[in-house]
Design a protein around this motif. Sequence first.
Motif, PDB file in Angstrom:
ATOM      1  N   ALA A  21       0.827  -1.321   0.202  1.00 40.62           N
ATOM      2  CA  ALA A  21      -0.057   0.158  -0.351  1.00 40.62           C
ATOM      3  C   ALA A  21       1.034   1.219  -0.145  1.00 40.62           C
ATOM      4  CB  ALA A  21      -1.037  -0.011   1.364  1.00 40.62           C
ATOM      5  N   SER A  22       0.245   2.219  -0.547  1.00 36.87           N
ATOM      6  CA  SER A  22       0.925   3.736  -0.283  1.00 36.87           C
ATOM      7  C   SER A  22       1.289   3.965   0.982  1.00 36.87           C
ATOM      8  CB  SER A  22       0.058   4.791  -0.989  1.00 36.87           C
ATOM      9  OG  SER A  22       1.002   6.081  -0.791  1.00 36.87           O
ATOM     10  N   GLY A  23       2.659   4.681   1.477  1.00 39.82           N
ATOM     11  CA  GLY A  23       2.746   4.850   2.726  1.00 39.82           C
ATOM     12  C   GLY A  23       4.101   3.872   3.157  1.00 39.82           C
ATOM     13  N   PHE A  24       4.903   3.623   2.377  1.00 35.67           N
ATOM     14  CA  PHE A  24       6.147   2.894   2.515  1.00 35.67           C
ATOM     15  C   PHE A  24       6.985   3.453   3.705  1.00 35.67           C
ATOM     16  CE2 PHE A  24      10.438   1.136   2.342  1.00 35.67           C
ATOM     17  CZ  PHE A  24      10.173  -0.069   1.918  1.00 35.67           C
ATOM     18  N   VAL A  25       6.973   4.673   3.874  1.00 42.19           N
ATOM     19  CA  VAL A  25       7.668   5.508   4.620  1.00 42.19           C
ATOM     20  C   VAL A  25       7.309   5.265   6.388  1.00 42.19           C
ATOM     21  CG1 VAL A  25       6.385   7.542   4.829  1.00 42.19           C
ATOM     22  CG2 VAL A  25       8.693   7.700   5.584  1.00 42.19           C
ATOM     23  N   LEU A  50       8.096  -3.338  -2.367  1.00 42.19           N
ATOM     24  CA  LEU A  50       9.211  -3.027  -3.298  1.00 42.19           C
ATOM     25  C   LEU A  50       9.014  -1.973  -4.350  1.00 42.19           C
ATOM     26  CD1 LEU A  50      11.441  -6.256  -3.200  1.00 42.19           C
ATOM     27  CD2 LEU A  50      11.560  -4.390  -1.476  1.00 42.19           C
ATOM     28  N   LEU A  51       7.559  -1.974  -5.115  1.00 43.14           N
ATOM     29  CA  LEU A  51       7.509  -1.049  -6.068  1.00 43.14           C
ATOM     30  C   LEU A  51       7.199  -0.086  -5.397  1.00 43.14           C
ATOM     31  CD1 LEU A  51       5.210  -3.657  -8.488  1.00 43.14           C
ATOM     32  CD2 LEU A  51       7.840  -3.061  -8.651  1.00 43.14           C
ATOM     33  N   THR A  52       6.402  -0.016  -4.274  1.00 41.98           N
ATOM     34  CA  THR A  52       5.949   1.229  -3.812  1.00 41.98           C
ATOM     35  C   THR A  52       7.115   2.062  -3.293  1.00 41.98           C
ATOM     36  OG1 THR A  52       4.026   0.103  -2.879  1.00 41.98           O
ATOM     37  CG2 THR A  52       4.372   2.302  -1.948  1.00 41.98           C
ATOM     38  N   MET A  53       8.088   1.400  -2.731  1.00 45.43           N
ATOM     39  CA  MET A  53       9.306   2.027  -2.033  1.00 45.43           C
ATOM     40  C   MET A  53      10.160   2.737  -3.354  1.00 45.43           C
ATOM     41  SD  MET A  53      12.635   0.113  -0.717  1.00 45.43           S
ATOM     42  CE  MET A  53      12.945  -0.767  -2.521  1.00 45.43           C
ATOM     43  N   ALA A  54      10.059   1.994  -4.504  1.00 43.97           N
ATOM     44  CA  ALA A  54      10.931   2.639  -5.610  1.00 43.97           C
ATOM     45  C   ALA A  54       9.933   4.092  -6.223  1.00 43.97           C
ATOM     46  CB  ALA A  54      11.020   1.709  -6.636  1.00 43.97           C
ATOM     47  N   HIS A  55       8.677   3.991  -6.069  1.00 45.21           N
ATOM     48  CA  HIS A  55       7.812   5.180  -6.474  1.00 45.21           C
ATOM     49  C   HIS A  55       8.013   6.059  -5.422  1.00 45.21           C
ATOM     50  CE1 HIS A  55       6.273   3.881 -10.239  1.00 45.21           C
ATOM     51  NE2 HIS A  55       6.119   2.497  -9.720  1.00 45.21           N
ATOM     52  N   GLU A  56       7.645   5.833  -3.817  1.00 43.69           N
ATOM     53  CA  GLU A  56       7.466   6.948  -3.117  1.00 43.69           C
ATOM     54  C   GLU A  56       8.705   7.651  -2.345  1.00 43.69           C
ATOM     55  OE1 GLU A  56       2.959   5.407  -1.867  1.00 43.69           O
ATOM     56  OE2 GLU A  56       4.511   5.449  -0.359  1.00 43.69           O
ATOM     57  N   THR A  57       9.906   6.768  -2.425  1.00 39.03           N
ATOM     58  CA  THR A  57      10.934   6.939  -1.508  1.00 39.03           C
ATOM     59  C   THR A  57      12.229   7.080  -2.379  1.00 39.03           C
ATOM     60  OG1 THR A  57      11.742   4.874  -0.734  1.00 39.03           O
ATOM     61  CG2 THR A  57       9.669   5.898   0.257  1.00 39.03           C
ATOM     62  N   THR A 204      16.900  10.021  13.249  1.00 39.41           N
ATOM     63  CA  THR A 204      18.389   9.848  12.734  1.00 39.41           C
ATOM     64  C   THR A 204      18.124   8.609  11.902  1.00 39.41           C
ATOM     65  OG1 THR A 204      18.937   8.618  14.627  1.00 39.41           O
ATOM     66  CG2 THR A 204      19.624  10.965  14.622  1.00 39.41           C
ATOM     67  N   PRO A 205      18.212   8.593  10.419  1.00 33.71           N
ATOM     68  CA  PRO A 205      18.317  10.253   9.600  1.00 33.71           C
ATOM     69  C   PRO A 205      16.851  10.599   9.507  1.00 33.71           C
ATOM     70  CG  PRO A 205      18.520   8.095   8.347  1.00 33.71           C
ATOM     71  CD  PRO A 205      18.343   7.491   9.743  1.00 33.71           C
ATOM     72  N   PRO A 206      16.664  11.772   8.757  1.00 42.16           N
ATOM     73  CA  PRO A 206      15.452  12.184   8.370  1.00 42.16           C
ATOM     74  C   PRO A 206      14.736  11.273   7.401  1.00 42.16           C
ATOM     75  CG  PRO A 206      16.924  13.839   8.329  1.00 42.16           C
ATOM     76  CD  PRO A 206      17.684  12.790   8.660  1.00 42.16           C
ATOM     77  N   THR A 207      13.372  10.929   7.640  1.00 39.45           N
ATOM     78  CA  THR A 207      12.758  10.039   6.771  1.00 39.45           C
ATOM     79  C   THR A 207      12.755  10.367   5.374  1.00 39.45           C
ATOM     80  OG1 THR A 207      11.241   9.462   8.830  1.00 39.45           O
ATOM     81  CG2 THR A 207      10.474   8.816   6.568  1.00 39.45           C
ATOM     82  N   LEU A 208      12.371  11.427   4.889  1.00 42.01           N
ATOM     83  CA  LEU A 208      12.248  11.798   3.616  1.00 42.01           C
ATOM     84  C   LEU A 208      13.322  12.402   2.904  1.00 42.01           C
ATOM     85  CD1 LEU A 208       8.602  12.837   3.757  1.00 42.01           C
ATOM     86  CD2 LEU A 208       9.280  10.532   3.123  1.00 42.01           C
ATOM     87  N   ASP A 209      14.135  13.170   3.576  1.00 44.97           N
ATOM     88  CA  ASP A 209      15.230  13.898   3.138  1.00 44.97           C
ATOM     89  C   ASP A 209      16.574  13.071   3.109  1.00 44.97           C
ATOM     90  OD1 ASP A 209      13.395  16.185   3.229  1.00 44.97           O
ATOM     91  OD2 ASP A 209      14.246  16.587   5.307  1.00 44.97           O
ATOM     92  N   LYS A 210      16.830  11.787   3.385  1.00 41.72           N
ATOM     93  CA  LYS A 210      17.959  10.985   3.395  1.00 41.72           C
ATOM     94  C   LYS A 210      18.238  11.062   1.959  1.00 41.72           C
ATOM     95  CE  LYS A 210      20.101   6.685   4.978  1.00 41.72           C
ATOM     96  NZ  LYS A 210      20.393   6.191   3.476  1.00 41.72           N
ATOM     97  N   GLU A 211      19.522  10.992   1.546  1.00 39.76           N
ATOM     98  CA  GLU A 211      20.078  10.681   0.070  1.00 39.76           C
ATOM     99  C   GLU A 211      20.491   9.511   0.218  1.00 39.76           C
ATOM    100  OE1 GLU A 211      22.563  13.640  -1.377  1.00 39.76           O
ATOM    101  OE2 GLU A 211      21.270  15.428  -1.330  1.00 39.76           O
ATOM    102  N   THR A 212      20.432   8.510  -0.705  1.00 35.17           N
ATOM    103  CA  THR A 212      20.760   7.342  -0.596  1.00 35.17           C
ATOM    104  C   THR A 212      21.752   7.058  -1.978  1.00 35.17           C
ATOM    105  OG1 THR A 212      19.080   6.448  -1.866  1.00 35.17           O
ATOM    106  CG2 THR A 212      18.840   6.250   0.496  1.00 35.17           C
ATOM    107  N   THR A 213      22.683   6.034  -1.794  1.00 36.33           N
ATOM    108  CA  THR A 213      23.579   6.012  -2.974  1.00 36.33           C
ATOM    109  C   THR A 213      23.192   4.518  -3.872  1.00 36.33           C
ATOM    110  OG1 THR A 213      25.036   4.632  -1.434  1.00 36.33           O
ATOM    111  CG2 THR A 213      25.374   7.070  -1.748  1.00 36.33           C
TER     112      THR A 213
END
Length: 213
Positions: A21-25, A50-57, A204-213
Motif C-alpha cells: 500500500a501507499s505509505g512505505f515510509v 518494493l514497487l511502492t518503495m521505488a515510487h515513493e521514496t 536519525t536520519p530524516p525519513t524523507l530527506d535522506k540521500e541514498t547511494t
Amino acid sequence: MSARHPRAPARPRMVVGISGASGFVYGVRLLELLRALEVETHLVVTRSALLTMAHETPYKLADVIDRATHYHRADDMAAGIASGSFRALGMIVAPCSMKSLAEIATGVSSTLLTRAADVTLKERRPLVLMARETPFTLAHLRNMQAVTEMGAIVAPPVPAFYARPNTLDDMIDHTLGRVLDLFGLDAGTALRWGEEALPALVRTPPTLDKETT
C-alpha cells in the motif's frame, strides 16, 4: 531425557511487515523508532512493497534492511516468525494493503507477512494493521470487521491535526507514536491531548530527506 526449552529473548521483539500500500515510509520510520526503544525487529517486505518503495521514496531495500535487527524474505515460509513458538510482543503491518488485509481476514497465507499475521492472531498477540486505502469498498470494510472480530486492531494512518504538525515527518511520527502506544511502548513522538508536549526522539536520519547511494 527432559525437553529443551529455549531461553526467553534478551530484549522485546516486534514483527514488522511492510506491504504494497501507499505509505512505505511508515514502515521505515517504525523501524527507526523501535530501534531507539531497543526493541528487536523482525522485518518482512512484500514484492509489491518494493514497487511502492521505488515510487515513493529514495530508499533501496538495503537501506531498509539496515534499520531492522533481522530481515526475512517474503517467500521464506520456514522463517522463525512463521511459527507460533516464536515469541514476540506482536506484529505491526505498516502500511497494510487491502490484499494483505483480505488474506489475513480469510486465513490465506500466500506470503510470510500474512502467515506471520495469522500466527500472531492464533497466539492471541496484538496485531495492528495500518490499513491504507480510500475510499473503502464494502469488501474492505467487511475484511476490517472480520480481522477486528479475530482480535486485530485496524489503525489507518489518519493524521491528528490537534497536534498541529509542521511537516509530514511530524504527522508520521505522531501516528506511529499512537500505534506503539497499543503495545505499551512510548516513543515520545505522540502529542497527548491535555498534556505538555515532550521532546520527540531525535530523527536519525530524516525519513524523507535522506540521500541514498
